[in-house]
Design a protein around this motif. Structure first.
Motif, short mmCIF file in Angstrom:
data_model
loop_
_atom_site.label_atom_id
_atom_site.label_comp_id
_atom_site.label_asym_id
_atom_site.label_seq_id
_atom_site.Cartn_x
_atom_site.Cartn_y
_atom_site.Cartn_z
N SER A 117 0.85 -1.19 0.00
CA SER A 117 0.00 0.00 0.00
C SER A 117 0.88 1.24 0.00
O SER A 117 1.94 1.26 0.62
CB SER A 117 -0.89 0.01 1.25
N ASP A 118 0.44 2.27 -0.68
CA ASP A 118 1.20 3.52 -0.67
C ASP A 118 0.65 4.49 0.37
O ASP A 118 1.06 5.64 0.43
CB ASP A 118 1.25 4.15 -2.05
N GLU A 119 -0.28 4.02 1.22
CA GLU A 119 -0.83 4.83 2.30
C GLU A 119 -0.79 4.04 3.60
O GLU A 119 -1.15 2.87 3.62
CB GLU A 119 -2.27 5.24 2.00
N GLU A 120 -0.37 4.70 4.68
CA GLU A 120 -0.28 4.05 5.99
C GLU A 120 -1.62 3.56 6.50
O GLU A 120 -1.69 2.54 7.18
CB GLU A 120 0.27 5.05 7.01
N ASP A 121 -2.68 4.28 6.21
CA ASP A 121 -3.98 3.96 6.78
C ASP A 121 -4.91 3.21 5.83
O ASP A 121 -6.11 3.15 6.04
CB ASP A 121 -4.66 5.22 7.30
N ASN A 124 -0.12 -4.08 4.01
CA ASN A 124 -0.10 -2.70 4.48
C ASN A 124 1.05 -2.00 3.75
O ASN A 124 1.49 -2.48 2.70
CB ASN A 124 -0.02 -2.61 6.01
N ASP A 125 1.57 -0.95 4.30
CA ASP A 125 2.64 -0.23 3.60
C ASP A 125 4.02 -0.84 3.84
O ASP A 125 5.01 -0.34 3.32
CB ASP A 125 2.64 1.26 3.98
N LYS A 126 4.06 -1.97 4.60
CA LYS A 126 5.35 -2.59 4.90
C LYS A 126 5.43 -4.08 4.53
O LYS A 126 6.44 -4.53 4.01
CB LYS A 126 5.67 -2.43 6.38
N THR A 144 -3.75 0.31 10.84
CA THR A 144 -2.99 0.84 11.97
C THR A 144 -3.09 -0.06 13.21
O THR A 144 -2.46 0.21 14.22
CB THR A 144 -3.49 2.24 12.35
#
Length: 92
Positions: A6-10, A67-69, A91
């Motif tokens: 994902s390119d967004e944390e949320d 997620n973003d990681k 999150t």
């Protein structure tokens, strides 16, 4: 996992191995899922196994939530996927 995160944390990114129209943003919306910003679909199991072997996908359809990681969830059942997305936020 290059290109899948994902390119967004949320928000989550969704990677599907299977039919190209198996899940759409409209289907997610109908199921009260609003935490996915990217859907990527690959219909070739062999390609996915060769390119993304670390995901250990053995059959289709397969659904991977990232997620973003990292990849945070994998299932072969759409109802399980919906349950995860409805009850887990990136999150968490």
């Amino acid at each position: 996992m290059n290109g899948l995160l994902s390119d967004e944390e949320d928000k989550y990114s969704l990677f599907i191995t299977g039919p190209l129209d198996s899940i759409t943003y409209e289907i997610l919306e109908e199921n009260n899922i609003r935490n996915v910003n990217t859907i990527r679909v690959e219909n070739s199991l062999q390609y996915v196994q060769d390119r993304y072997g670390a995901l250990n996908i053995v059959r289709t359809p397969a659904y991977v939530v990232l997620n973003d990681k990292v990849a945070v969830y994998k299932t072969y059942d759409m109802e399980d996927l919906f349950d995860f997305l409805q009850n887990n936020e990136p999150t968490d």
